[in-house]
Motif scaffolding. Sequence first.
Motif, PDB file in Angstrom:
ATOM      1  N   ASP A  43       0.799  -1.210   0.000  1.00  0.00           N
ATOM      2  CA  ASP A  43       0.000   0.000   0.000  1.00  0.00           C
ATOM      3  C   ASP A  43       0.835   1.264   0.000  1.00  0.00           C
ATOM      4  O   ASP A  43       0.298   2.354  -0.052  1.00  0.00           O
ATOM      5  CB  ASP A  43      -0.913   0.001   1.217  1.00  0.00           C
ATOM      6  N   ASP A  74       2.278   2.689   2.360  1.00  0.00           N
ATOM      7  CA  ASP A  74       1.846   3.521   3.470  1.00  0.00           C
ATOM      8  C   ASP A  74       3.011   3.766   4.413  1.00  0.00           C
ATOM      9  O   ASP A  74       4.022   3.094   4.339  1.00  0.00           O
ATOM     10  CB  ASP A  74       0.707   2.828   4.210  1.00  0.00           C
ATOM     11  N   ASN A  93       4.156   4.972   8.633  1.00  0.00           N
ATOM     12  CA  ASN A  93       3.742   5.380   9.967  1.00  0.00           C
ATOM     13  C   ASN A  93       4.502   6.636  10.350  1.00  0.00           C
ATOM     14  O   ASN A  93       5.502   6.997   9.733  1.00  0.00           O
ATOM     15  CB  ASN A  93       3.926   4.248  10.983  1.00  0.00           C
ATOM     16  N   GLU A 148       1.556   7.656  16.534  1.00  0.00           N
ATOM     17  CA  GLU A 148       0.842   8.255  15.411  1.00  0.00           C
ATOM     18  C   GLU A 148       0.179   9.546  15.866  1.00  0.00           C
ATOM     19  O   GLU A 148      -0.358   9.622  16.977  1.00  0.00           O
ATOM     20  CB  GLU A 148      -0.240   7.294  14.887  1.00  0.00           C
ATOM     21  N   ASN A 170      -9.970   3.131  14.093  1.00  0.00           N
ATOM     22  CA  ASN A 170      -9.214   2.309  13.143  1.00  0.00           C
ATOM     23  C   ASN A 170      -7.708   2.441  13.332  1.00  0.00           C
ATOM     24  O   ASN A 170      -6.947   1.678  12.728  1.00  0.00           O
ATOM     25  CB  ASN A 170      -9.581   2.679  11.710  1.00  0.00           C
ATOM     26  N   ARG A 179      -4.247   0.023  12.022  1.00  0.00           N
ATOM     27  CA  ARG A 179      -3.020   0.502  11.385  1.00  0.00           C
ATOM     28  C   ARG A 179      -1.819   0.256  12.281  1.00  0.00           C
ATOM     29  O   ARG A 179      -0.746  -0.126  11.810  1.00  0.00           O
ATOM     30  CB  ARG A 179      -3.160   1.983  11.039  1.00  0.00           C
ATOM     31  N   TYR A 217       1.644  -1.692  11.394  1.00  0.00           N
ATOM     32  CA  TYR A 217       2.969  -1.107  11.571  1.00  0.00           C
ATOM     33  C   TYR A 217       3.826  -1.952  12.507  1.00  0.00           C
ATOM     34  O   TYR A 217       5.021  -2.145  12.269  1.00  0.00           O
ATOM     35  CB  TYR A 217       2.852   0.308  12.132  1.00  0.00           C
TER      36      TYR A 217
END
Length: 287
Positions: free
Chosen positions: A55, A57, A59, A74, A82, A86, A90
């Motif tokens: 993805d 993505d 962190n 985060e 949600n 995540r 991570y």
Amino acid sequence: MAQNTPKRKIKDSVFTNLFQDKKYLLRLYHALHPEDNDVTEDDIKDVTIKHILVDADYNDIGFSVGSRLVILVESQSTWTFNIIIRALMYLIQTYHDFFKRTKQNLYSSKKVNMPKPELYMIFTGEKPKNPPDIISLSKDFFDGENIAIDAKVKVLYQENENNIIGQYIIFCKVYNEQRKKYGQTKKAVTETIRICKDRNVLKDYLENKEQEVVDIMMTLFDEEQVLEAYAKNIDDNATLREAKNTAVRMIMDKEPLEKIARYVPALSMDELKKLEIEHKGSVIKSV
């Protein structure tokens, strides 16, 4: 085919930029563990994920302290449960990298050594009523059932001028106020910096990196405008699909194109004629 959501090409933000400096990262750790006075900058190792799975993505912050602790943090301005999902993703990737780096064999009969995890969310937006201090996978997603795996994220949302986490939250609140006054403008950014320096909030960081902070936040303004335009395009496409569906239903009911055009102004007469040809087996000729 599903459309791809545009992703930010620059994940950088004031939050990640601030804690790229180990001086501030150490302050972050001491805010989380004020009892641990012996830890120094040399004890901290950056383990932030640059990408995860397919993805692409990222962190915000990941760091380890010695070989005994891994901390993932985060920053969120929108409330979401949600974050726990995540954070799990991570954490799995962080452990994968750790076992690879330490050359430990997960298929061996010998029990591996692994650092203890801690998961945090720094929440900077408008607080929901009675926000929880902990988001739990089992409690918040499975009604407290005993499930095979659980995880907990500690939520930090208190403004506090005495530690760097609380100062960052204050910075975000000041920025939100200035943005309401001045919109997405450089004035909103410079006023945020001025007010925070006057209040001794992130003062040394803002004095040393003021232009960099301005550049980061103006870049994020530009990205938000791109995302807003994308969202509008999605809405426009949905409206167009609905218009075509309505027109097709009226064509199937043998309504004249001139009447359909009055009911579906989003479509031109040429577009309606094209739809009529595509469904010619069920239509009459236009008047």
